[in-house]
Design an enzyme around this catalytic site. Structure first.
Site, PDB file in Angstrom:
ATOM      1  CE1 TYR A  22      82.678   6.121 -69.009  1.00  0.00           C
ATOM      2  CE2 TYR A  22      84.631   5.034 -68.146  1.00  0.00           C
ATOM      3  CZ  TYR A  22      83.496   5.813 -67.950  1.00  0.00           C
ATOM      4  OH  TYR A  22      83.197   6.275 -66.693  1.00  0.00           O
ATOM      5  CG  ASP A  71      88.643   8.236 -59.528  1.00  0.00           C
ATOM      6  OD1 ASP A  71      88.352   9.428 -59.735  1.00  0.00           O
ATOM      7  OD2 ASP A  71      87.865   7.294 -59.778  1.00  0.00           O
ATOM      8  CG  ASP A  78      83.883   9.544 -64.680  1.00  0.00           C
ATOM      9  OD1 ASP A  78      83.035  10.283 -64.142  1.00  0.00           O
ATOM     10  OD2 ASP A  78      84.637   8.777 -64.028  1.00  0.00           O
ATOM     11  CG  ASP A 133      84.729  12.951 -61.424  1.00  0.00           C
ATOM     12  OD1 ASP A 133      84.693  11.760 -61.778  1.00  0.00           O
ATOM     13  OD2 ASP A 133      85.801  13.543 -61.194  1.00  0.00           O
ATOM     14  CG  HIS A 168      79.060   8.710 -66.275  1.00  0.00           C
ATOM     15  ND1 HIS A 168      79.602   8.846 -65.024  1.00  0.00           N
ATOM     16  CD2 HIS A 168      79.959   7.969 -66.984  1.00  0.00           C
ATOM     17  CE1 HIS A 168      80.767   8.228 -64.976  1.00  0.00           C
ATOM     18  NE2 HIS A 168      81.021   7.700 -66.160  1.00  0.00           N
ATOM     19  CD  GLU A 228      80.734  10.242 -59.431  1.00  0.00           C
ATOM     20  OE1 GLU A 228      81.439  10.224 -58.413  1.00  0.00           O
ATOM     21  OE2 GLU A 228      81.099   9.771 -60.524  1.00  0.00           O
ATOM     22  CB  CYS A 264      87.516   4.902 -57.135  1.00  0.00           C
ATOM     23  SG  CYS A 264      87.295   3.379 -58.081  1.00  0.00           S
ATOM     24  NE  ARG A 288      79.665   6.422 -60.377  1.00  0.00           N
ATOM     25  CZ  ARG A 288      80.983   6.404 -60.278  1.00  0.00           C
ATOM     26  NH1 ARG A 288      81.727   6.511 -61.380  1.00  0.00           N
ATOM     27  NH2 ARG A 288      81.581   6.291 -59.113  1.00  0.00           N
ATOM     28  CD  GLU A 337      80.760   2.168 -60.390  1.00  0.00           C
ATOM     29  OE1 GLU A 337      80.470   1.090 -60.952  1.00  0.00           O
ATOM     30  OE2 GLU A 337      81.725   2.871 -60.717  1.00  0.00           O
ATOM     31  CG  ASN A 396      82.461   0.310 -64.202  1.00  0.00           C
ATOM     32  OD1 ASN A 396      83.309  -0.102 -64.986  1.00  0.00           O
ATOM     33  ND2 ASN A 396      82.755   1.062 -63.143  1.00  0.00           N
TER      34      ASN A 396
END
Length: 297
Positions: free
Chosen positions: A48, A62, A89, A91, A116, A118, A126, A161, A191, A213
């Protein structure tokens, strides 16, 4: 040596096969290429690549400050050295739906097996911090549809996500997950769920695989692999674990050098030179030199 032997296409097929296998895929987070090689050596199913870790590595929080170029560059470096599939990731896709489409193609070119996206607003936060917010469902669905439409390799995994659970509640998060699956998402990443019962609720609601996660110090209870499997989870990520371990060890070591004036007392806590050389496969590089480059007059 230099590059992993399996091609990007082979690694994508491996991730697809893993998602279809019924077993729980375990993906620790790599904070650099060397740690990805260590993950592979320990027999994990994939690597990951965390946005939080890339941000931290750059000395940034983040909060959506990294760029597609920075993420793709680090993702390419990591994917290059490991035979394992890498999930990155991405974002919010770094902008509007068209940006999300470009993100898919740039990360395909970087050699990763999937990403992924989101449903947070820009700039994102975050997922285990307070103060985040999500876009309207139709906006989030457009991101996923754009990503699916832009995909050139059908084996490239697009995960959706949702951060809605912390903002709008479990029912809304499940509603979004269903919509993302209908939009073509291959994997659902809910998440900041708190316990096994919430994962079970997602498993019952959506037909596509789901991801857990297991990040430390967050909103989720740290569930073991057996519990996650029982809840029907298909993928578990440990995004920041290795970075936290490494930084704690580095901090402890620097403190001892400051106090003792030498690193002598730290030697038994260090990776030995021979082990580093073994991980880097020095012997194969030497053999390559002997066979290809060296010559006698």
């Amino acid at each position: 040596m230099l590059h992993a032997i399996p091609s990007a296409a082979d690694k994508r097929k491996a991730l697809r096969a893993g998602l279809d296998s019924g077993r729980l895929l375990k993906l620790p987070g790599a904070f650099n290429p060397l740690s990805a090689k260590l993950i592979e050596r320990h027999g994990f199913h994939g690597v990951y690549i965390s946005g939080a870790v890339i941000s931290a590595d750059l000395g940034l929080p983040d909060i959506g400050l990294t760029t597609l170029t920075e993420v793709a560059g680090r993702a390419q470096q990591i994917a290059r050295v490991t035979a394992l599939p890498s999930l990155v990731d991405a974002d919010t896709g770094f902008g509007e739906p068209m940006n999300a489409a470009r993100t898919v193609q740039v990360l395909e070119d970087a050699g990763v097996a999937g990403l992924h996206l989101e449903d947070q607003v820009n700039p994102k936060r975050c997922g285990h911090l307070d103060g985040k917010d999500v876009v309207e469902l139709d906006v989030a669905v457009r991101r996923i549809k754009a990503a699916v439409a832009a995909r050139r390799d059908p084996d490239f995994v697009i995960a959706a996500r949702t951060d809605a659970k912390s903002v709008l509640g479990l029912d809304e998060a499940i509603r979004r997950a269903k919509a993302f699956a209908d939009a073509g998402a291959d994997l659902i990443f809910p998440e900041a769920l708190t316990d096994a019962a919430e994962f079970e609720a997602f498993r019952a609601a959506v037909e596509v695989p789901i991801l857990a996660n297991m990040t430390e110090f967050g909103k989720s209870r740290l569930l073991d692999a057996r519990t996650l499997e029982s809840a029907g989870v298909n993928v578990v990520i440990y995004p920041v674990t290795l970075l936290r371990l490494a930084m704690h060890a580095a901090d402890t070591g620097l403190r001892e050098i400051t106090e003792q004036g030498t690193q002598e007392g730290l030697l038994d806590r260090m990776q030995h030179r021979r082990d580093l050389y073994d991980l880097l496969d020095y012997q194969r590089y030497n053999a390559f030199d002997d066979q290809v480059f060296n010559f006698r007059v």
